[in-house]
Design an enzyme around this catalytic site. Structure first.
Site: not given
Length: 482
Positions: A36, A40, A42-43, A52, A199-200, A287, A461
């Site tokens: 609608r 993709g 909301i993410c 990010k 997280a948000i 949330g 290493h």
């Protein structure tokens, strides 16, 4: 007349929806996806990806303002152009948005543009979208289907979730923001209150602090990032506060007064006292709730619980032929969970052998604040609650050569093993790039790796990943570099 009958119709094109559609097409199923607003979900458009991009700008700014510690001199103080920062973030989303359109075409998946409603088993009626066009898909372009009735043997609901609103503190888009508004400020505020430290909330708090904003985080639980291991949370909090973030735990915003250009948050602490914090705005990050309204679920008698659709381990609802995946199907509300859940669902529908229900105990979680936090499996407290005898290993970033060379020597990796079997049951990290490291432990847990397997694995290493092995060695009294 256009063909309106499919094997599978998926409602929603977020990470769960579009990945499921692609896998369905790969399995030879005639597939359509109803959207609608924007491919993709909301993410890609308003969540994982553009945040990010914002946080990357913040990271570069932080490094630039500490260039002297790397032996570098930059003329003057680095500053952020908010419009350019936001434009870059939106550009990243737009690029990936177009990529999903390409994937739909490549896999011969029909895109149906509009709002879906379930009217009876096996049927989806698509009406005109009430959402504003955010990409050139409204009006419907050539090759994209629109309003009408469509049928399918299998219908998968992947409608995602939206920000939760608290009574009396509802977002207004001007002074009280959700992540939508927080992602694209017109001007940089001087001060903000962030309500919620999941997280948000903590990612936006970290971003705005890097941009020079005075930020206060209010969290009702006793620790920031409440789902994380308490020890890791404490390290993260100390580092965030060192960066200038103000954090109030065991506190809640009980009221917000609004003036023409500021808010005053009334914050009640655990002792019952109320303090007032005045700021340019407030970000509500308490949330999300599943998008289950106006789908016709009630008409079909679909069982829901606390705002989410109830499913079994393979995405099945209580209504034959109807499935749900991703955020709308309940926590954890993570893009990678939605993708995997969708693949499990469609492979079960297709009748593939040996399809396993998703094991939620092995889903990693990542928070991209500064410092980053990542985890998988049981926390130390949860393991003890279950009555397990455990071994716990810890290794600090300040003992790792690569971390010191990077100037990122603040952090820790913590591993938790079952004392009787040696099974790795939890891993928790805080520090630079831990969101990239955590997958090593996720793979290990899925392979039912023991401490012996990890001890015999050779880590390169100098790398940050060496700390993963040292943490394992520490759990068994064999740590080498500490």
């Amino acid at each position: 007349m256009a063909d309106t009958n499919y094997d599978v119709i998926i409602i929603g094109s977020g990470p769960g929806g579009y990945v499921t559609a692609i896998r369905a097409a790969q399995l030879g199923l005639k597939t359509a996806i109803v959207e609608r607003e924007h491919l993709g979900g909301i993410c890609l458009n308003w969540g994982c990806i553009p945040t990010k991009a914002l946080l990357r700008s913040a990271e570069i700014l932080d490094h630039a303002n500490h260039a002297k510690s790397y032996g570098l001199t930059l003329e003057g103080k680095m500053t952020a152009n908010v419009k350019d920062v936001v434009a870059r973030s939106r550009g990243v989303s737009a690029r990936l948005n177009g990529g999903i359109g390409y994937l739909m075409k490549k896999n011969k998946i029909d895109v149906i543009w509009g709002e879906a409603k379930l009217t009876k088993p096996g049927e989806v009626v698509v009406g005109k979208t009430s959402k504003p066009a955010v990409q050139p898909q409204n009006p419907v372009p050539k090759g994209v289907k629109g309003e009408g009735a469509y049928t399918a043997k299998h219908i998968i609901v992947a409608t995602g979730a939206r920000p939760r609103a608290l009574p009396g503190i509802e977002p207004d888009g001007k002074l009280i923001w959700t992540y939508f508004e927080a992602m694209k400020p017109d001007v940089m505020p001087k001060s903000l209150v962030v309500m919620g430290s999941g997280a948000i909330g903590i990612e936006f708090a970290s971003f705005y602090r890097s941009m020079g904003v005075d930020v206060t985080v209010v969290e009702v639980m006793s620790q920031v990032m409440p789902v994380e291991d308490a020890e890791i949370s404490a390290i993260a909090r100390k580092t965030l506060e060192k960066r200038g973030l103000k954090i109030l735990t065991e506190a809640k915003v009980v009221k917000v007064d609004k003036s023409s250009n500021s808010i005053t948050a009334h914050v009640e602490t655990k002792d019952g006292k109320v303090q007032q914090i005045t700021a340019d705005g407030l970000i509500s990050a308490v949330g999300v709730v599943g998008n289950i309204e106006n789908l016709g679920l009630e008409t079909l008698g679909v069982k829901t619980d606390r705002g989410c659709i109830v499913i079994d381990g393979y995405g099945k609802t209580n209504v034959p032929g109807l499935y749900a995946i991703g955020d709308v199907a309940g926590p954890p509300m993570l893009a990678h969970k939605a993708e995997h859940e969708g693949v499990v669902c469609i492979e079960k529908i297709a009748g593939l052998p040996n399809v396993h229900a998703m094991d939620k105990s092995k889903i990693p979680g990542c928070t991209y604040c500064n410092p980053q936090v990542a985890s998988v499996g049981l926390t130390e407290a949860k393991a003890k609650e279950q009555g397990r005898e455990i071994r716990v290993g810890r290794y600090s970033f300040n003992a790792n050569g690569k971390a010191i060379a990077l100037g990122e020597d603040n952090g820790m990796i913590k591993t938790i093993f079952d004392k009787k079997t040696g099974e790795l049951i939890g891993a928790h990290m805080v520090g630079a790039e831990v969101t990239e490291l955590i997958q090593g432990f996720v793979v290990a847990m899925n392979l039912e790796t023991t401490e012996e397997d990890l001890m015999h694995t050779i880590f390169p290493h100098p790398t940050l990943s060496e700390m993963m092995k040292e943490s394992v060695l520490d759990a068994y009294g064999k740590v080498l570099n500490a």
